[in-house]
Design a protein around this motif. Structure first.
Motif, PDB file in Angstrom:
ATOM      1  N   THR A  77       0.846  -1.199   0.000  1.00 23.80           N
ATOM      2  CA  THR A  77       0.000   0.000   0.000  1.00 23.80           C
ATOM      3  C   THR A  77       0.884   1.252   0.000  1.00 23.80           C
ATOM      4  O   THR A  77       2.110   1.151   0.000  1.00 23.80           O
ATOM      5  N   THR A  78       0.279   2.401   0.042  1.00 22.72           N
ATOM      6  CA  THR A  78       1.028   3.664   0.043  1.00 22.72           C
ATOM      7  C   THR A  78       1.811   3.821   1.340  1.00 22.72           C
ATOM      8  O   THR A  78       1.510   3.164   2.341  1.00 22.72           O
ATOM      9  N   THR A  79       2.786   4.703   1.325  1.00 21.59           N
ATOM     10  CA  THR A  79       3.549   4.956   2.551  1.00 21.59           C
ATOM     11  C   THR A  79       2.636   5.487   3.654  1.00 21.59           C
ATOM     12  O   THR A  79       2.784   5.126   4.812  1.00 21.59           O
ATOM     13  N   PHE A  80       1.670   6.338   3.304  1.00 19.29           N
ATOM     14  CA  PHE A  80       0.745   6.877   4.305  1.00 19.29           C
ATOM     15  C   PHE A  80      -0.061   5.751   4.955  1.00 19.29           C
ATOM     16  O   PHE A  80      -0.175   5.678   6.180  1.00 19.29           O
ATOM     17  N   SER A  81      -0.619   4.854   4.143  1.00 22.36           N
ATOM     18  CA  SER A  81      -1.401   3.731   4.667  1.00 22.36           C
ATOM     19  C   SER A  81      -0.530   2.787   5.482  1.00 22.36           C
ATOM     20  O   SER A  81      -0.955   2.275   6.521  1.00 22.36           O
ATOM     21  N   THR A  82       0.689   2.557   5.012  1.00 19.77           N
ATOM     22  CA  THR A  82       1.611   1.673   5.731  1.00 19.77           C
ATOM     23  C   THR A  82       1.959   2.253   7.088  1.00 19.77           C
ATOM     24  O   THR A  82       1.950   1.545   8.095  1.00 19.77           O
ATOM     25  N   LYS A  83       2.241   3.541   7.146  1.00 15.69           N
ATOM     26  CA  LYS A  83       2.552   4.204   8.417  1.00 15.69           C
ATOM     27  C   LYS A  83       1.379   4.066   9.387  1.00 15.69           C
ATOM     28  O   LYS A  83       1.565   3.684  10.550  1.00 15.69           O
ATOM     29  N   ALA A  84       0.175   4.321   8.921  1.00 12.88           N
ATOM     30  CA  ALA A  84      -1.017   4.207   9.769  1.00 12.88           C
ATOM     31  C   ALA A  84      -1.196   2.770  10.261  1.00 12.88           C
ATOM     32  O   ALA A  84      -1.535   2.544  11.434  1.00 12.88           O
ATOM     33  N   TYR A  85      -0.943   1.812   9.385  1.00 14.23           N
ATOM     34  CA  TYR A  85      -1.086   0.400   9.751  1.00 14.23           C
ATOM     35  C   TYR A  85      -0.071   0.009  10.827  1.00 14.23           C
ATOM     36  O   TYR A  85      -0.418  -0.651  11.805  1.00 14.23           O
ATOM     37  N   ILE A  86       1.170   0.421  10.657  1.00  8.87           N
ATOM     38  CA  ILE A  86       2.203   0.112  11.651  1.00  8.87           C
ATOM     39  C   ILE A  86       1.785   0.637  13.022  1.00  8.87           C
ATOM     40  O   ILE A  86       1.812  -0.085  14.015  1.00  8.87           O
ATOM     41  N   LEU A  87       1.400   1.903  13.076  1.00 10.26           N
ATOM     42  CA  LEU A  87       1.025   2.509  14.357  1.00 10.26           C
ATOM     43  C   LEU A  87      -0.170   1.794  14.973  1.00 10.26           C
ATOM     44  O   LEU A  87      -0.206   1.549  16.182  1.00 10.26           O
ATOM     45  N   GLU A  88      -1.142   1.421  14.158  1.00  7.32           N
ATOM     46  CA  GLU A  88      -2.334   0.738  14.663  1.00  7.32           C
ATOM     47  C   GLU A  88      -2.007  -0.659  15.182  1.00  7.32           C
ATOM     48  O   GLU A  88      -2.439  -1.053  16.266  1.00  7.32           O
TER      49      GLU A  88
END
Length: 103
Positions: A46-57
């Motif tokens: 996925t996009t870097t933005f989505s990946t960042k959100a996923y990691i944090l979640e």
């Protein structure tokens, strides 16, 4: 879209059940790095933005299923470092660290 290589470094103290925490991460697609404490890898399409959100979640949920004193997190996407986060027990979420220093 090309895959992103993900590397996550977690600095956590007082974690009650590391096995339970890592079982949660594995279920979500993160793998432990051999001979490294609290270092995890994954791949994302996925996009870097989505990946960042996923990691944090994912890391937030893993910590919430456990007892710990404090936690800091930093990650790299395709070897690009992102700012450090700390876990705020008041908001029960990761917050961007004020200092831009890596942990």
């Amino acid at each position: 879209m090309e895959k992103l290589d993900v590397l996550v470094l977690l600095d956590v103290s007082g974690l009650e059940d590391k096995e339970k925490f890592e079982k949660h991460l594995k279920k979500e697609g993160f793998h432990t790095v051999p001979d490294e404490a609290f270092v995890y890898t994954a791949e994302s399409s996925t996009t870097t933005f989505s990946t960042k959100a996923y990691i944090l979640e994912v890391f937030k949920k893993g910590l919430q299923k456990n007892t710990f004193l404090d936690a800091n997190l930093i990650f790299l996407l395709n070897e690009t470092p992102y700012p450090a986060y700390y876990y705020d027990k008041n908001s029960n979420d990761f917050e961007l660290s004020e200092s831009k220093e890596a942990i």
